[in-house]
Every structure is written in structure tokens, then in C-alpha cells.
Design a protein around this motif. Sequence first.
Motif, short mmCIF file in Angstrom:
data_model
loop_
_atom_site.label_atom_id
_atom_site.label_comp_id
_atom_site.label_asym_id
_atom_site.label_seq_id
_atom_site.Cartn_x
_atom_site.Cartn_y
_atom_site.Cartn_z
N TRP A 82 -54.53 44.82 -5.78
CA TRP A 82 -53.09 44.86 -6.46
C TRP A 82 -52.19 44.60 -5.40
CZ3 TRP A 82 -48.63 47.60 -5.59
CH2 TRP A 82 -47.66 47.70 -6.55
N TYR A 134 -53.42 49.34 -9.14
CA TYR A 134 -54.80 49.96 -9.42
C TYR A 134 -55.59 50.01 -7.90
CZ TYR A 134 -55.30 44.87 -9.79
OH TYR A 134 -55.06 43.49 -9.35
N SER A 153 -52.89 46.98 -18.34
CA SER A 153 -53.24 47.58 -16.96
C SER A 153 -54.40 46.60 -16.73
CB SER A 153 -53.68 48.90 -17.32
OG SER A 153 -54.89 49.01 -18.13
N ASP A 155 -56.87 47.86 -14.42
CA ASP A 155 -57.69 48.85 -13.70
C ASP A 155 -58.92 49.03 -14.08
OD1 ASP A 155 -57.25 50.76 -15.78
OD2 ASP A 155 -55.64 51.41 -14.88
N ASN A 156 -59.76 50.13 -13.44
CA ASN A 156 -61.20 50.37 -13.77
C ASN A 156 -61.22 51.65 -14.46
OD1 ASN A 156 -64.00 49.47 -13.84
ND2 ASN A 156 -64.22 50.41 -11.79
N TYR A 164 -55.36 57.31 -15.97
CA TYR A 164 -54.95 55.96 -16.80
C TYR A 164 -53.52 55.99 -17.09
CZ TYR A 164 -55.29 52.04 -19.85
OH TYR A 164 -55.02 50.77 -20.68
#
Length: 181
Positions: A82, A134, A153, A155-156, A164
Motif C-alpha cells: 500500500w 492494507y 478495498s 486487501d486480503n 474489514y
Amino acid sequence: MKRSFKGNACSQVLRLLLGVGSVLMITACQSPSKMLGAPVTGYNHTSAAINRFTVNGAGGPNIGPHQGGGSEVCCGLVPREWVPGLRAIVEWEKDPDPGGYIKRDQYGQLDTEDYKRHAANYSHHKVTVEIPRYAVAGRLKVHFLPCDQVRVSADNIKPGSPGYPYNYPMNMEGPKVCPNS
């Protein structure tokens, strides 16, 4: 002196294989890309249908009212790490009356004129939004909210999980009049 065709072909193939092998070894030793291919999925928290959308040019699936997360399209790009100021450009087409009736002919095909009447109510939108920090890059997840608000988003983390950033209810009611209308 007689040349063997077989020997010539074998030496050419051997040289080709050595060349390809060298290229593969050189590229394998290079550092990994700073960008990562990321599947694109969407979540529609509204009563409208999202006919189509893109995030940074990568297409996403169409999403019915109060649906999402079930299908993905490949692929958008996200930085592996990020960076501050990371943004996404989201464009979409919205059908405010997804249950609206469209006439069909005797063969089940949509009536062209009736479809044009229905599609005249579609709206097109484009917005640039921040992507929150993230730790591990993952899927590009686009959330469509009332009043044409969007959140993205990369992210994972799965929606609904702790941590989240956008755990919104799927069935969100919008206000009678949106603030920027």
C-alpha cells in the motif's frame, strides 16, 4: 563430405533450448513486480441494479440489487505494498428499476423499442475514491452504496470479517433525497 540433416536439426534445437533457458533464468532472478493482478468483485448495497462497472479500467460483474461477492472478473492491478494516496477510479451504469418489465417477442427476444424505453432511465457515474491501507494485497472489492457513494478495498480480508473496512449491511435503504442531488 556428407552432412547429416539430423545432426543439424538437433544442434539447432539444442541452441534454441539453451537460449530459452537462459532467458528464463535471467527473468527468474529479477525482483518481483511492484504490481499484483487482482480479481475484481462487487457488492451492491442498494435497490438498483449495477449493469456494469470498472475499477481503474478493469471490468467487474453485473450485480443485482442487494447482492454481491459471488462472481469475480480478472484482473485489476494493485500495488503489492500500500502507498499513501492510493486511489481507484470507478465507473458504473445503474438501472434504477431492475424489476421493470420489458416486452418480448414471440421468440422470447427483448422488444428493441421497449428495451430502449427502459434503458433511457439508466444513469452513468464516475468517481475517484481512496483505497484504505492494507497489509496484504488481495481482491479489488467495490461497494456500491445509496446516493451513488462507492468504497473500494484492495486487501486480503473478506467482507464481514473483523478488520474489514466496509462491513455494511447488504440491504441499505437510501434517503428520500440524496445530499448532493
